[in-house]
Design a protein around this motif. Structure first.
Motif, PDB file in Angstrom:
ATOM      1  N   ALA A  21       0.821  -1.216   0.000  1.00  0.00           N
ATOM      2  CA  ALA A  21       0.000   0.000   0.000  1.00  0.00           C
ATOM      3  C   ALA A  21       0.853   1.265   0.000  1.00  0.00           C
ATOM      4  N   LEU A  22       2.069   1.158   0.536  1.00  0.00           N
ATOM      5  CA  LEU A  22       2.861   2.369   0.769  1.00  0.00           C
ATOM      6  C   LEU A  22       3.976   2.600  -0.250  1.00  0.00           C
ATOM      7  N   THR A  35       6.055  -2.760  -6.402  1.00  0.00           N
ATOM      8  CA  THR A  35       4.621  -3.052  -6.434  1.00  0.00           C
ATOM      9  C   THR A  35       4.368  -4.425  -7.046  1.00  0.00           C
ATOM     10  N   SER A  95       6.099   3.185  -3.697  1.00  0.00           N
ATOM     11  CA  SER A  95       5.826   3.923  -4.934  1.00  0.00           C
ATOM     12  C   SER A  95       6.577   3.335  -6.124  1.00  0.00           C
ATOM     13  N   THR A 147      -3.846   3.507  -2.143  1.00  0.00           N
ATOM     14  CA  THR A 147      -3.373   3.081  -0.822  1.00  0.00           C
ATOM     15  C   THR A 147      -4.521   2.622   0.060  1.00  0.00           C
TER      16      THR A 147
END
Length: 380
Positions: free
Chosen positions: A84-85, A92, A87, A155
């Motif tokens: 979720a956090l 990811t 970038s 997020t």
């Protein structure tokens, strides 16, 4: 025990909705950076099931099944937090692959646990109950993902998925049923892998290979449908979303009635694939949006029949102490078929346009399913 089955079904409904919402959020996060990253995310959703199948099946059969579920689900909840956090795009995709890898343990473990809860004779009803929970989750999840991402960003949707994994972990922790590994194996039979178990059984081999070929053709629908509904039928984004919802509702309806159909599981798998083919071809042929929506319901109903019957057939045709391997191998086979079909879909849509691609895919799916249905009657 009805209580244990209801716990898993409720947990799956919540967790599946969270998974669908998170996938929508991740696709929206990666889409601006190019189709390569989107393809990488979708590959990360498929590949772990195929690569890890020999390991996941053995782990599910070698250790107490509820414990496997708890460890894997807790791991998924934990991995959702950095997902979720972060970038970085590579991070990811990598973290999402890690969550999928743990899901590769969860699916065969859940499937193997059902007969231990219901007994072998009532396994089909148990799988139908779980399909109800999963179906509700897939109906609600994509819409929730879009709303959460639009209102609060990706997020928030991924953190919500972490919460759903935690809730499913709690539901599984409350299960009283235990599925323990076989105490001994004097003939070394449990060394046989899941794919060998499937191929050694004529009924399973015919049903699952036929289903894999049908899935490989039918998955063209996933690529062609947006172009068909939005570009050719003028449905718009909301109309395309309604198509997905109707497909999910059809699958949900099938889960309620499949145990009442007086056919064996192998024949039900083939019948379900036949309905999927009819639905896909119907969408390709439909002259109006309303008829395309009706075809979507038909295809979704067939999808639901196939999913329930496939799990039931595997559970009845393989030894209980090797269910983990059998379910993992079957999952890998279907995921491979999905990958092959997805790779072939784009050139097919380019060559035949969306309606022609869906008609072709539906007809191939239907022909393969019809052959499998005939064979199922001769091997029963």
């Amino acid at each position: 025990m009805k209580r244990d089955l209801n716990l898993i079904a409720a947990g799956l409904a919540i967790s599946t909705a969270g998974d669908a919402a998170a996938l929508v959020a991740l696709l929206l996060r990666l889409q601006p950076h190019g189709s390569g990253w989107v393809a990488g995310l979708l590959a990360a959703e498929l590949i772990p099931y195929v690569v890890l199948a020999p390991l996941t099946g053995r782990v599910v059969d070698r250790f107490e099944t509820r414990s496997v579920l708890l460890v894997a689900l807790a791991g998924q909840a934990v991995l959702c937090l950095p997902l979720a956090l972060v970038s970085a795009l590579w991070a990811t995709v990598l973290l999402f692959a890690g969550i999928t890898a743990l899901s590769a343990f969860v699916r065969p473990a859940t499937s193997a646990l059902v007969p231990a809860i219901t007994g072998a004779d009532a396994a089909q009803k148990g799988y139908a109950r779980l399909a109800t929970g999963t179906g509700l989750g897939w109906i609600a999840g994509p819409a929730a993902g879009g709303l959460l991402t639009g209102a609060f960003g990706a997020t928030a949707a991924i953190l919500a998925d972490a919460v759903t994994f935690t809730l499913l972990t709690a539901a599984c922790a409350a299960i009283r049923t235990r599925r323990h590994p076989a105490p001994h194996d004097p003939e070394g039979a449990t060394a046989r892998g899941g794919l060998r178990l499937i191929l050694a059984d004529r009924v399973l081999r015919t049903a699952l290979l036929g289903s894999a070929i049908a899935v490989s053709a039918g998955v063209v629908d996933n690529v062609a449908a947006p172009f068909r509904f939005v570009g050719q039928l003028g449905a718009g984004d909301s109309g395309y979303g309604l198509y997905l919802t109707l497909w999910g509702i059809g699958a949900l309806l099938a889960a309620q009635v499949v145990s009442r159909v007086p056919l064996g599981d192998a024949a039900l798998i083939a019948l379900g694939n036949l309905l999927i083919g009819a639905g896909i071809a119907g969408i390709g042929l439909a002259p109006t949006l309303v008829l395309a929506f009706v075809a979507s319901l038909v295809g979704g109903f067939g999808n639901g029949v196939t999913n329930v019957a496939q799990n039931a057939l595997i559970s009845t045709r393989t030894p209980p102490d090797r269910h983990g391997r059998a379910f993992a191998a079957a999952g890998a086979l279907i995921q491979t078929a999905i990958g092959v079909g997805t790779a072939a879909a784009s050139p097919l849509v380019t060559a035949l346009e969306a309606d022609g691609a869906m008609l072709t895919a539906g007809l191939i799916t239907g022909v393969v399913a019809l052959i499998a249905l005939i064979l199922s009657r001769s091997t029963a």
